[in-house]
Design an enzyme around this catalytic site. Structure first.
Site, PDB file in Angstrom:
ATOM      1  N   ASP A   1     155.972 108.590 -22.429  1.00 34.98           N
ATOM      2  CA  ASP A   1     157.417 108.428 -22.582  1.00 34.98           C
ATOM      3  C   ASP A   1     158.139 108.587 -21.248  1.00 34.98           C
ATOM      4  O   ASP A   1     159.070 107.846 -20.933  1.00 34.98           O
ATOM      5  CB  ASP A   1     157.965 109.466 -23.568  1.00 34.98           C
ATOM      6  CG  ASP A   1     157.609 109.136 -24.999  1.00 34.98           C
ATOM      7  OD1 ASP A   1     156.856 108.169 -25.210  1.00 34.98           O
ATOM      8  OD2 ASP A   1     158.071 109.842 -25.907  1.00 34.98           O
TER       9      ASP A   1
ATOM     10  N   CYS B   1     150.826 114.337 -25.859  1.00 32.57           N
ATOM     11  CA  CYS B   1     152.115 113.736 -25.525  1.00 32.57           C
ATOM     12  C   CYS B   1     152.899 113.480 -26.810  1.00 32.57           C
ATOM     13  O   CYS B   1     152.367 113.572 -27.909  1.00 32.57           O
ATOM     14  CB  CYS B   1     151.926 112.451 -24.722  1.00 32.57           C
ATOM     15  SG  CYS B   1     153.405 111.947 -23.798  1.00 32.57           S
ATOM     16  N   ASP B   2     154.158 113.130 -26.645  1.00 33.20           N
ATOM     17  CA  ASP B   2     155.114 113.172 -27.754  1.00 33.20           C
ATOM     18  C   ASP B   2     154.672 112.442 -29.015  1.00 33.20           C
ATOM     19  O   ASP B   2     154.830 112.958 -30.118  1.00 33.20           O
ATOM     20  CB  ASP B   2     156.452 112.566 -27.305  1.00 33.20           C
ATOM     21  CG  ASP B   2     157.123 113.383 -26.223  1.00 33.20           C
ATOM     22  OD1 ASP B   2     156.505 114.332 -25.733  1.00 33.20           O
ATOM     23  OD2 ASP B   2     158.255 113.053 -25.862  1.00 33.20           O
ATOM     24  N   LYS B   3     154.136 111.222 -28.891  1.00 37.10           N
ATOM     25  CA  LYS B   3     153.863 110.417 -30.082  1.00 37.10           C
ATOM     26  C   LYS B   3     152.451 110.571 -30.597  1.00 37.10           C
ATOM     27  O   LYS B   3     152.195 110.335 -31.780  1.00 37.10           O
ATOM     28  CB  LYS B   3     154.160 108.936 -29.802  1.00 37.10           C
ATOM     29  CG  LYS B   3     155.572 108.673 -29.300  1.00 37.10           C
ATOM     30  CD  LYS B   3     156.623 109.328 -30.167  1.00 37.10           C
ATOM     31  CE  LYS B   3     158.011 109.215 -29.584  1.00 37.10           C
ATOM     32  NZ  LYS B   3     158.204 109.889 -28.289  1.00 37.10           N
TER      33      LYS B   3
ATOM     34  N   CYS C   1     155.223 117.908 -20.832  1.00 35.04           N
ATOM     35  CA  CYS C   1     156.492 118.319 -20.226  1.00 35.04           C
ATOM     36  C   CYS C   1     156.851 119.743 -20.655  1.00 35.04           C
ATOM     37  O   CYS C   1     156.771 120.096 -21.830  1.00 35.04           O
ATOM     38  CB  CYS C   1     157.592 117.352 -20.606  1.00 35.04           C
ATOM     39  SG  CYS C   1     157.286 115.670 -20.016  1.00 35.04           S
TER      40      CYS C   1
ATOM     41  N   GLU D   1     164.128 105.993 -26.533  1.00 38.40           N
ATOM     42  CA  GLU D   1     164.831 107.219 -26.160  1.00 38.40           C
ATOM     43  C   GLU D   1     165.802 106.954 -25.012  1.00 38.40           C
ATOM     44  O   GLU D   1     165.609 106.036 -24.222  1.00 38.40           O
ATOM     45  CB  GLU D   1     163.830 108.294 -25.727  1.00 38.40           C
ATOM     46  CG  GLU D   1     162.959 108.784 -26.849  1.00 38.40           C
ATOM     47  CD  GLU D   1     161.966 109.845 -26.415  1.00 38.40           C
ATOM     48  OE1 GLU D   1     161.343 110.451 -27.297  1.00 38.40           O
ATOM     49  OE2 GLU D   1     161.812 110.068 -25.202  1.00 38.40           O
TER      50      GLU D   1
ATOM     51  N   SER E   1     165.251 111.875 -25.912  1.00 45.46           N
ATOM     52  CA  SER E   1     164.097 112.674 -25.534  1.00 45.46           C
ATOM     53  C   SER E   1     164.344 114.132 -25.903  1.00 45.46           C
ATOM     54  O   SER E   1     165.496 114.580 -25.989  1.00 45.46           O
ATOM     55  CB  SER E   1     163.887 112.558 -24.021  1.00 45.46           C
ATOM     56  OG  SER E   1     163.065 113.588 -23.538  1.00 45.46           O
TER      57      SER E   1
END
Length: 570
Positions: free
Chosen positions: A84, A125-127, A197, A448, A474
């Protein structure tokens, strides 16, 4: 003289019929002994495209080692991931949310096709994290999740920085607060190594939520990426999946409505990402648990925000780890009666039993506030409704002094043109910046908006300009922002008909998102409206035609019964 020639045949047992299958597995290292063991998959999201996942190959093989030592026959397989942070502010961000469902589909496909008995999924990671959980919930085989871990904070001029510092640095450079060299230094120091992150952004939010759901081992959500603790998390996860097989504990035994309420509680207390709402609803859908926006609003009203974590606070996930971790926060919430302690977890024990062995928060720590003296008395994720968002919208109000904003709309049909307007000074304090046709269908992909929100904060407009979109934000976003506006513009939601100068009101106390237009004015504007054309080929074209509304989690396998019946007639 002739002989009666008869062909001798054998009755083929199921075991003999499997000989070709076993032949293939022998080629990858299986022995006779392995065929007597449960086949355990290790779903790895390793990739070199992002620091969040670059170390996960090593972690996957630690999980394999644990599963083998426990008595299983483990096999590592991969799925994709996207970054992302790297795609943010570009056309590539349109692929981010679709990757979540693609990851879930790919894990389901391998686990189903290979007839695995159970599996461990490792994401960073995010997804890929909610994608892993969606596959776990769908397959309902003994399985659990391991988080790849948070990145260390970067250091610059004696201060902690991270990836959000780089996005906000663009706004600071545009404003003249820093020069090009200063921006370059932020870029070079923001991300010092492997891991996700560092603030309470989407990855750390989802890691915390997954532990609260009971689907990861206690303490694993806050152990940093580049540590022996994280490698041990993965080894123990391999052992744990074997125990789940022995006890026949399956994800849907764990993923109950009360477990989701625990996850929402932890997200609210920690000040997590707005994306948690989208992802928890998608996981609940996969687990066939009835979860709605109303559940988030109900819990938001009773759970205080107690964590001074970025993006609105001072600290990062590693600081929380050093203060006692997510487990210590959950222990505090359980003592206050805010968690369901009787929920089953992947340890085979209840949440309360796990937390009885957990450490308390360390004396003198400054990250977590007392429940009786919170940062805010209510949770920071607020669902808004009104004539601009009849099906709901999501705001994050942590760190904000502003609770109500009314101002004139400045309307843009894409993020790029809106960003140019901000950088050129067209957006002024008091404005309501509206970016539409960025929803799940309209994006396509519900991108995002960290790039533009970061620029606004960097220019000092984070609380004086409201930013509204049918897209997403985000986990690193902060400021006066509202996303997930539903119905989205692409399907004719009210946001499609906003014009420059319309007066829009955002009120986090009354949970209102409205525009000063009558029904008749809306109807008049609808008459000649047509949605923009969607892509006609490829992944985004398929996604746009399958994806549900954001208020249902933006899933790709939500099918209305009426639509199924109508299709069957064709």
């Amino acid at each position: 003289m002739t002989r009666d020639l008869r062909i001798r045949s054998h009755v083929i047992s199921d075991d003999e019929r499997r000989a070709p299958n076993r032949a293939m597995l022998r080629a990858v290292g299986f022995t006779d002994e392995d065929f007597q063991k449960p086949m355990i998959g290790i779903a790895s999201t390793w990739s070199e495209v992002t620091p969040c996942n670059i170390h996960i190959n090593e972690l996957a093989f630690k999980a394999k080692e644990g599963a083998k030592d426990a008595g299983g026959a483990p096999l590592v397989f991969n799925t994709i991931t996207v970054s992302d942070g790297i795609s943010m502010g570009t056309e590539g961000m349109r692929y981010s949310l679709p990757s979540r469902d693609l990851i879930a589909d790919s894990i389901e496909t391998v686990v189903g096709a290979e007839n695995l008995d159970g599996f461990v999924a490792i994401g960073g990671c995010d997804k890929n994290m909610p994608g892993c959980l969606m596959a776990i919930a769908r397959m309902n085989l003994p399985s659990l999740f391991v988080y790849g871990g948070t990145i260390r904070p970067g250091k610059l001029n004696g201060k902690d920085i991270d990836i959000v510092s780089a996005f906000e640095g663009v706004g600071q450079y545009n404003k003249g607060d820093i020069d090009r060299e200063g921006l370059h230094k932020i870029e070079c120091h923001a991300c010092p190594g492997a891991g996700s992150c560092g603030g309470m952004y989407t990855a750390n939010t989802m890691a915390s939520a997954i532990e609260a759901l009971g689907m990861s081992l206690p303490g694993s959500s806050s152990n940093p990426a580049e540590t022996d603790e994280k490698r041990n998390d993965c080894y123990e996860a391999g052992r744990a999946v074997y125990r789940l097989l022995e006890q026949d504990i399956r994800p849907r035994d764990i993923l109950t409505k009360k477990a989701f309420e625990n996850a929402i509680t932890v997200v609210m207390a920690l000040g997590g990402s707005t994306n948690a709402i989208l992802h928890l609803m998608a996981i609940a859908h996969a687990a066939e648990v009835d979860l709605s926006l109303d559940d988030f609003n109900r819990i938001q009203k009773k759970v205080p925000h107690i964590a001074d974590l970025k993006p609105s606070g001072k600290y990062v996930m590693q600081d929380l780890h050093e203060a006692g971790g997510v487990q210590a926060v959950m222990k505090m919430l359980l003592k206050a009666g805010l968690l369901h302690g009787d929920c089953l977890t992947v340890t085979g024990k209840t949440l309360a039993e796990n937390l009885a062995e957990a450490p308390d928060l360390k004396e003198g720590q400054k990250i977590i506030y007392p429940l009786e003296k919170p940062l805010k008395e209510k949770g920071p994720l607020v669902v808004l409704k009104g004539n601009l968002a009849p099906a709901g919208a999501v705001a994050k109000v942590s760190g904000l002094k502003v609770t109500r904003h009314t101002g004139p709309a400045k309307v843009f049909d894409d993020e790029e043109s809106a960003a140019r307007a901000v950088l050129s000074g067209e957006i002024q304090p008091g404005d309501v910046l509206v970016i539409r046709y960025e929803g799940p269908k309209g994006g396509p992909g519900m991108p995002e908006m960290l790039s533009i929100s970061g620029i606004l904060v960097g220019k000092g407009l984070g609380e004086s300009v409201a930013l509204l979109t049918d897209g997403r934000f985000s986990g690193g976003t902060h400021g006066l922002v509202v996303g997930h506006i539903a119905p989205e513009a692409q399907v004719g939601g009210p946001i499609a008909f906003i014009q420059n100068g319309d007066m829009i009101t955002i009120d986090s106390e009354t949970q209102e998102l409205s525009v000063a237009l009558s029904e008749s004015e809306f109807e008049e504007r609808k008459r000649n409206w047509e949605p923009p054309a969607l892509p006609s080929r490829g992944a985004l074209a398929k996604y746009a035609r399958l994806v549900s509304c954001a208020s249902r989690g933006a899933v790709t396998d939500y099918f209305e019964e009426a639509s199924i019946k109508e299709t069957s007639k064709l």
